[in-house]
Design a protein around this motif. Sequence first.
Motif, PDB file in Angstrom:
ATOM      1  N   ASP A  11       0.863  -1.139   0.192  1.00 16.35           N
ATOM      2  CA  ASP A  11      -0.149  -0.070  -0.031  1.00 16.35           C
ATOM      3  C   ASP A  11       0.856   1.242  -0.151  1.00 16.35           C
ATOM      4  OD1 ASP A  11       1.095  -0.406   2.634  1.00 16.35           O
ATOM      5  OD2 ASP A  11      -1.158   0.115   3.498  1.00 16.35           O
ATOM      6  N   GLY A  27      -4.641   1.919   0.675  1.00 14.29           N
ATOM      7  CA  GLY A  27      -5.023   0.626   1.534  1.00 14.29           C
ATOM      8  C   GLY A  27      -6.212   0.089   1.105  1.00 14.29           C
ATOM      9  N   CYS A  30      -6.443  -1.845  -1.866  1.00 12.47           N
ATOM     10  CA  CYS A  30      -5.899  -3.267  -1.672  1.00 12.47           C
ATOM     11  C   CYS A  30      -7.037  -4.329  -0.921  1.00 12.47           C
ATOM     12  CB  CYS A  30      -4.728  -3.219  -0.502  1.00 12.47           C
ATOM     13  SG  CYS A  30      -3.305  -2.514  -1.258  1.00 12.47           S
ATOM     14  N   PRO A  44      -2.815  -4.968   2.237  1.00 12.81           N
ATOM     15  CA  PRO A  44      -2.299  -3.826   2.363  1.00 12.81           C
ATOM     16  C   PRO A  44      -0.673  -4.154   3.015  1.00 12.81           C
ATOM     17  CG  PRO A  44      -4.371  -3.419   3.134  1.00 12.81           C
ATOM     18  CD  PRO A  44      -4.544  -4.610   2.975  1.00 12.81           C
TER      19      PRO A  44
END
Length: 130
Positions: A11, A27, A30, A44
């Motif tokens: 991330d 994040g 992800c 992440p």
Amino acid sequence: MATDEASARIDSWIWAVRLIKTRSAAGAACRAGHVKLNGAAAKPAQHVKPGDDVRVRIEGRERIVKVLRPIAKRVGAPVAETCYEDHSPPPPPRAERPAGVAVRERGAGRPTKRDRRDLEKLKDGYRPYF
């Protein structure tokens, strides 16, 4: 995974090389499954290392990059380009991109008389209302 200098969290890496605008958006991407590391969905906190393939799906476009150098701090665009090798297909030409749609703010209510007149001017040209 290892936390040595030869790796970085995915991330923070996709944010640091400017594939995504903010770290929190990286994040979230992800967690939503829009980021793949070597063909598998990435969490992440997973680490990237040189040679890894990263696929990021953002704004209807897929970016395919190969990690050349893992970094954790955000850098300028010229330096960021040296950290990955881009294998993405070219973006679609401007003519094929969908045009933006005008949106009124939520809760703004009905258009006023002035707003309607301005819209008429844009659609049909100027017509006086005398």
